[in-house]
Design a protein around this motif. Structure first.
Motif, PDB file in Angstrom:
ATOM      1  N   ILE A 157     -11.916   6.079 -18.360  1.00 24.96           N
ATOM      2  CA  ILE A 157     -11.261   7.343 -18.685  1.00 24.96           C
ATOM      3  C   ILE A 157     -11.848   7.895 -19.976  1.00 24.96           C
ATOM      4  O   ILE A 157     -11.922   7.190 -20.986  1.00 24.96           O
ATOM      5  CB  ILE A 157      -9.735   7.120 -18.873  1.00 24.96           C
ATOM      6  CG1 ILE A 157      -9.131   6.486 -17.606  1.00 24.96           C
ATOM      7  CG2 ILE A 157      -9.030   8.440 -19.200  1.00 24.96           C
ATOM      8  CD1 ILE A 157      -7.799   5.802 -17.839  1.00 24.96           C
ATOM      9  N   GLU A 158     -12.293   9.156 -19.903  1.00 29.19           N
ATOM     10  CA  GLU A 158     -12.764   9.809 -21.123  1.00 29.19           C
ATOM     11  C   GLU A 158     -12.239  11.240 -21.142  1.00 29.19           C
ATOM     12  O   GLU A 158     -12.830  12.132 -20.536  1.00 29.19           O
ATOM     13  CB  GLU A 158     -14.303   9.798 -21.200  1.00 29.19           C
ATOM     14  CG  GLU A 158     -14.831  10.307 -22.520  1.00 29.19           C
ATOM     15  CD  GLU A 158     -16.277  10.803 -22.430  1.00 29.19           C
ATOM     16  OE1 GLU A 158     -17.107  10.353 -23.222  1.00 29.19           O
ATOM     17  OE2 GLU A 158     -16.566  11.671 -21.560  1.00 29.19           O
ATOM     18  N   GLY A 177     -15.705   9.780 -29.665  1.00 33.50           N
ATOM     19  CA  GLY A 177     -16.851   8.952 -29.234  1.00 33.50           C
ATOM     20  C   GLY A 177     -16.445   7.643 -28.600  1.00 33.50           C
ATOM     21  O   GLY A 177     -17.166   6.635 -28.716  1.00 33.50           O
ATOM     22  N   VAL A 178     -15.309   7.616 -27.911  1.00 33.45           N
ATOM     23  CA  VAL A 178     -14.848   6.374 -27.277  1.00 33.45           C
ATOM     24  C   VAL A 178     -14.524   6.621 -25.811  1.00 33.45           C
ATOM     25  O   VAL A 178     -14.471   7.766 -25.358  1.00 33.45           O
ATOM     26  CB  VAL A 178     -13.579   5.826 -27.972  1.00 33.45           C
ATOM     27  CG1 VAL A 178     -13.867   5.510 -29.435  1.00 33.45           C
ATOM     28  CG2 VAL A 178     -12.421   6.813 -27.845  1.00 33.45           C
ATOM     29  N   ARG A 226     -18.208   4.632 -26.871  1.00 32.45           N
ATOM     30  CA  ARG A 226     -18.927   5.015 -25.653  1.00 32.45           C
ATOM     31  C   ARG A 226     -20.157   4.137 -25.420  1.00 32.45           C
ATOM     32  O   ARG A 226     -20.438   3.747 -24.285  1.00 32.45           O
ATOM     33  CB  ARG A 226     -19.307   6.499 -25.760  1.00 32.45           C
ATOM     34  CG  ARG A 226     -20.268   7.021 -24.712  1.00 32.45           C
ATOM     35  CD  ARG A 226     -19.664   7.053 -23.325  1.00 32.45           C
ATOM     36  NE  ARG A 226     -20.639   7.491 -22.317  1.00 32.45           N
ATOM     37  CZ  ARG A 226     -21.546   6.693 -21.769  1.00 32.45           C
ATOM     38  NH1 ARG A 226     -21.613   5.414 -22.110  1.00 32.45           N
ATOM     39  NH2 ARG A 226     -22.389   7.163 -20.866  1.00 32.45           N
ATOM     40  N   ASP A 227     -20.885   3.810 -26.494  1.00 30.12           N
ATOM     41  CA  ASP A 227     -22.128   3.057 -26.277  1.00 30.12           C
ATOM     42  C   ASP A 227     -21.879   1.572 -26.018  1.00 30.12           C
ATOM     43  O   ASP A 227     -22.818   0.810 -25.796  1.00 30.12           O
ATOM     44  CB  ASP A 227     -23.116   3.273 -27.438  1.00 30.12           C
ATOM     45  CG  ASP A 227     -22.559   2.812 -28.767  1.00 30.12           C
ATOM     46  OD1 ASP A 227     -21.448   2.212 -28.779  1.00 30.12           O
ATOM     47  OD2 ASP A 227     -23.214   3.054 -29.800  1.00 30.12           O
ATOM     48  N   GLN A 228     -20.602   1.170 -26.036  1.00 32.34           N
ATOM     49  CA  GLN A 228     -20.302  -0.213 -25.652  1.00 32.34           C
ATOM     50  C   GLN A 228     -19.634  -0.300 -24.283  1.00 32.34           C
ATOM     51  O   GLN A 228     -19.171  -1.367 -23.873  1.00 32.34           O
ATOM     52  CB  GLN A 228     -19.417  -0.877 -26.708  1.00 32.34           C
ATOM     53  CG  GLN A 228     -20.192  -1.213 -27.973  1.00 32.34           C
ATOM     54  CD  GLN A 228     -19.276  -1.632 -29.106  1.00 32.34           C
ATOM     55  OE1 GLN A 228     -18.248  -2.274 -28.886  1.00 32.34           O
ATOM     56  NE2 GLN A 228     -19.654  -1.258 -30.324  1.00 32.34           N
TER      57      GLN A 228
END
Lengths: 503, 503
Positions: A445-446, A454-455, A487-489
């Protein structure tokens, strides 16, 4: 003005006796076919895929099954050209008739002997019934061009290896071997087969064969009645018997009950029974040879045994016949315990190619009923678990579909099964219901807030379902089922959750 | 007495337009289907296998292909019951019609949207020609129930991933995307489509569509002739044209030549061309959205590009259409270089399910021509090498078959493909010829002398063949191709030889 008549809408139904297979049913069968092909390949068999359509003359049109003489094929006539009528074509009803045609057509180019396997659907124009379909899968292996008992023995060994490979453990199956020549010898001794006039009393022998084949269902008394005057069943219907005298029937019953503790003892008993019949003695020799070859390969009577009660319904076998039976018990539709029964069978048929070429070509082969074998594994709970559902990337903002596509592309490129939700995203609840229906392990979910920070939110749906089921349970109290990660994880976290679920 | 008339022998032939597939042809296709299914699965698509047989009414009987209106299906009528005539049944001619039937039949149980893939043969009752068969494989993926351009975009991305997965490297293929709405907008602007009366001029539009589809073959001038008065081909045959004026034809030609250096420039050019047509502008918006979604997923114009010259022959597409083309050159049957061409295509067809339910259900999907893709890989020499032949255990003494069976069982249990020779063993030369025909890597020989001394002879047939070919070559001079080893070292030595051959 009258309204133009509307064409009625077509019915959305499979034709009677046909069915669709969904998701895990398809993949389970694909996996099973692959496992079977692997064993067949190891034994030196080559794949062959014939067309589903044959000329009716090549098929011989009807099933050579004496029990169902009217069972037929799906056939149609081609358009003719000028005065010339078109050929009659039909869907294959088994894999053996096409093999005979292929061998006759390509025999100069094929290795000799020719070991081939074939897997695929066959079609039978029969009255459909519960659990009885007009299209089903077969998986055959045959050796054409070898008269050696080694060919029969290796197919029995291969059948044992195949069953174990697909997940039937040793002890849960038995391969039973018999020989049609032994039975013919017994028929000679009983006086229903005259080697000097082999056509006579064919009708009686047919009844005897079918009676033996029904031992399971009718028991010794029922079979005996069919060998003699005939039999009235529970419903009052009368089936004509073969008209054998008591002495004649004794010989046949003796054959069916000839099985002894060891293969050697069974062979010795059979030799007594067929004494005086050349054919019968040749059959016993063949059984003995097969047993010796199997023993040399390490296949003992715990896997493959000689059993005189196996006759197979089909009329065209000429020597060894064999059958694989699953011996574990299941509950039938009426809740009664019974053995699962036969999943494969075959034998030697030395004159099938002759129909095309005039030349007798020895052949032997087996057919596995793939759908029955799948049903057996399902009944035993041995199917692999259902296909893993995809990770679902939910759509919080329709305008940011590109962001969601980027996420799903990232997951897929890492080898993870993943989807973006492609329905109407308005109702978020529907998206989670969809994920549930798909058996999704994880939802992502974003929303606008997450995007800004940014998560992404990652929901462990498997754990979530467990917590929902056992809400008061201490075990889950401190384990969150939803995580917020940068986000990048995202990829790393999804990997971590999926690995945790696997264990 | 007159002799009874003999039935003539059946011909051993496949019906016209059908063929058999042997060994490596079958396994190569199985491998390819597996690779494709792997990618489809990763994208969240579920397997579906419908029956090969459908009711003719469910199929709609004829191919919806305007170029071949008489191309039909293989059909037959069921036996009726009493006064009731039997249903007409037919073999499926594609995977899309059965999907529409399944979706209409099971829509309450299926996830929505429903992503499914299907692979298997389809049958077409067409005149067979060279390389044109009446049974061939298709491998489809469709998303039913989603109007989102995300559904179209992901199928294009999946197609790119699939081609790379089966062995077509990036640069050797291109996926071209267009939109039927843009074409309709162009038709409006050119004055051959009136939004207020969409049925009018359908005939002319059909000619325009087919003309565009022939750009490859006819070139710009040929297409222009077909848009106008008509065209005479090299043989003198005349094809009627659509009767467009020069000004009208200019608009259509402008569309076909609208491709620019970048997707953005192409989109801008198309926007100019359809200015004033609502449908056309909606189509350009859709193209733009697909391009943006693909870019977000990392699929650039080196893999997927907007190309207005793609129209696809089929009449039922309603929005995006896409096609995968292999761009490398091969030599055609006349020895001329040409691009390999199309191997897959599809698009959006929003009203196929409506026929059953009355309800419009959006759907989009692709079909891969598996046999063409296999042919492409073969042409490029990218198929995996032929199936490995089996180790052949030769028979020196028929009475010791059990010994040979034991050897072959030992090899098979170690996972090595192996056979005992099952033909007539009299002529040893025939056994080696057989091994050669089977592509065997190794032959094993154990005669009476070897048996006595407890050894076996192992022939490296691959090395042997090389030595035979280049007998004078220094390289092989000191390498023996036959080894004698103790019987209990047979397995180890065979392993060693096979590993050496692999490298």
């Amino acid at each position: 003005m009258a309204k133009p008549k509307k064409t009625p809408r077509p019915k959305s139904e499979t034709p009677k006796g046909f069915r669709d297979y969904f998701g895990p049913e398809v993949t389970a069968r694909t996996e099973m076919l692959k496992a079977i092909a692997g064993v067949y390949h190891r034994y030196g068999f080559d794949a062959l895929e014939t067309s589903a359509v044959e000329t009716v003359e090549a098929l011989g049109k009807f099933l050579p099954d004496v029990d169902r003489p009217n069972a037929g094929v799906f056939g149609w006539q081609e358009d003719g050209e000028g005065d010339k009528p078109g050929d009659w074509l039909a869907l294959r009803y088994d894999m053996t008739a096409p093999l005979a045609r292929v061998y006759a057509q390509h025999r100069n180019d094929l290795p000799n002997p020719y070991r081939r396997y074939a897997m695929g659907p066959v079609w039978r124009n029969e009255k459909p019934g519960p659990g009885r379909f007009r299209q089903f899968y077969q998986c055959d292996a045959d050796t054409v061009g070898s008269a050696s008992m080694g060919a029969d023995a290796e197919i029995c060994a291969m059948l044992a290896d195949t069953l174990e490979q697909v997940g039937i453990p040793r002890g849960d199956y038995i391969i039973r071997v018999n020989n049609r020549k032994v039975l013919n010898g017994v028929m000679e001794v009983a006086g229903v087969l005259d080697p000097a006039n082999p056509e006579a009393m064919e009708h009686e022998r047919g009844i005897v064969l079918r009676a033996i084949d029904k031992l399971d269902r009718l028991g010794v008394d029922g079979v005996r009645a069919l060998l003699g005057a005939g039999r009235k069943d529970d419903s009052g219907d009368f089936t004509d018997g073969a008209g054998l005298s008591d002495a004649q029937a004794d010989v046949v019953m003796g054959f069916m009950e000839a099985k002894r503790e060891s293969g050697a003892a069974t062979v010795a008993r059979l030799r007594e029974l067929v004494a005086g019949s050349q054919t019968g003695e040749a059959g016993v020799d063949e059984l003995e040879e097969i047993a010796a070859l199997l023993a040399a390969g390490g296949y003992g009577p715990d896997r493959i045994e000689i059993d005189p009660s196996v006759v197979r319904g089909l009329g065209y076998y000429t020597g060894p016949v064999y059958e694989a039976e699953l011996t574990f018990e299941i509950f039938d539709e009426k809740g009664r315990k019974r053995q699962f029964g036969s999943v494969a069978g075959g034998g030697r048929y030395d004159d099938l190619v002759k129909r095309f070429t005039g030349q007798e070509v020895p052949a032997t082969g087996v057919s596995i009923g793939v759908d029955r074998l799948l049903a057996a594994l399902t009944a035993k709970g041995r199917m692999e678990r259902a296909v893993q559902g995809p990770v679902v990337v939910t759509v919080m903002d329709r305008a940011r579909m590109a962001d969601y596509q980027a996420m799903v592309a990232e997951l897929r490129q890492a080898g993870i099964r993943a989807e973006v939700y492609l329905g109407n995203p308005k109702n978020f609840g529907n998206q989670l219901k969809y994920a549930d229906k798909r058996g999704s392990p994880v939802a992502i979910i974003e929303g606008g807030d997450e995007k800004e920070r940014g998560v992404v939110q990652i929901k462990d749906l498997i754990l979530g379902a467990k917590i929902a089921e056992t809400a008061t349970h201490e075990e889950w109290k401190d384990r969150p089922s939803q995580f917020e990660v940068p986000r990048d994880q995202m990829l790393a976290k999804v990997h971590e959750i999926l690995e945790g679920q696997d264990t």
